[in-house]
Scaffold this motif. Structure first.
Motif, PDB file in Angstrom:
ATOM      1  N   THR A 108      -1.407   8.881  -3.057  1.00 35.58           N
ATOM      2  CA  THR A 108      -1.246   7.799  -2.087  1.00 35.58           C
ATOM      3  C   THR A 108      -0.357   6.718  -2.689  1.00 35.58           C
ATOM      4  O   THR A 108      -0.370   6.474  -3.893  1.00 35.58           O
ATOM      5  CB  THR A 108      -2.608   7.192  -1.721  1.00 35.58           C
ATOM      6  N   SER A 109       0.380   6.096  -1.837  1.00 39.74           N
ATOM      7  CA  SER A 109       1.222   4.984  -2.287  1.00 39.74           C
ATOM      8  C   SER A 109       0.601   3.679  -1.798  1.00 39.74           C
ATOM      9  O   SER A 109      -0.042   3.646  -0.755  1.00 39.74           O
ATOM     10  CB  SER A 109       2.641   5.141  -1.743  1.00 39.74           C
ATOM     11  N   PRO A 110       0.799   2.603  -2.546  1.00 39.58           N
ATOM     12  CA  PRO A 110       0.205   1.335  -2.112  1.00 39.58           C
ATOM     13  C   PRO A 110       0.858   0.830  -0.822  1.00 39.58           C
ATOM     14  O   PRO A 110       2.023   1.079  -0.566  1.00 39.58           O
ATOM     15  CB  PRO A 110       0.473   0.387  -3.274  1.00 39.58           C
ATOM     16  N   TRP A 111       0.069   0.147  -0.064  1.00 35.59           N
ATOM     17  CA  TRP A 111       0.544  -0.381   1.206  1.00 35.59           C
ATOM     18  C   TRP A 111       1.366  -1.635   0.939  1.00 35.59           C
ATOM     19  O   TRP A 111       0.964  -2.521   0.197  1.00 35.59           O
ATOM     20  CB  TRP A 111      -0.635  -0.716   2.105  1.00 35.59           C
ATOM     21  N   THR A 112       2.521  -1.711   1.575  1.00 33.71           N
ATOM     22  CA  THR A 112       3.354  -2.916   1.435  1.00 33.71           C
ATOM     23  C   THR A 112       3.078  -3.826   2.616  1.00 33.71           C
ATOM     24  O   THR A 112       3.370  -3.491   3.760  1.00 33.71           O
ATOM     25  CB  THR A 112       4.845  -2.531   1.391  1.00 33.71           C
ATOM     26  N   TRP A 113       2.502  -4.965   2.306  1.00 33.89           N
ATOM     27  CA  TRP A 113       2.164  -5.914   3.362  1.00 33.89           C
ATOM     28  C   TRP A 113       3.397  -6.744   3.694  1.00 33.89           C
ATOM     29  O   TRP A 113       4.094  -7.213   2.812  1.00 33.89           O
ATOM     30  CB  TRP A 113       1.025  -6.825   2.905  1.00 33.89           C
ATOM     31  N   PRO A 114       3.694  -6.944   4.958  1.00 41.62           N
ATOM     32  CA  PRO A 114       4.916  -7.665   5.325  1.00 41.62           C
ATOM     33  C   PRO A 114       4.868  -9.163   4.996  1.00 41.62           C
ATOM     34  O   PRO A 114       5.899  -9.803   4.905  1.00 41.62           O
ATOM     35  CB  PRO A 114       5.056  -7.420   6.809  1.00 41.62           C
TER      36      PRO A 114
END
Length: 55
Positions: free
Chosen positions: A47-53
């Motif tokens: 899984t890749s980390p979520w990029t928060w806008p």
């Protein structure tokens, strides 16, 4: 006290227990599971980390 008289209730309990154990239970145990177990090894997905806008 009529509640303590086991005469009618014991035969009802015995008949229902025999019905369940001799007729219903073998029919229920005869069903096979549709989801059979497999010998596949479980590999965790990367899984890749979520990029928060907003960060």
């Amino acid at each position: 006290m009529p509640q303590l008289n086991p005469n009618p209730w014991f035969l009802i309990m015995l008949a229902s227990w025999l019905t369940f154990s001799l007729i219903i239970q073998p029919k229920l145990l005869a069903f096979t599971s549709t989801n059979s177990l497999s010998n596949k090894t479980h590999t965790p997905q990367k899984t890749s980390p979520w990029t928060w806008p907003w960060t």
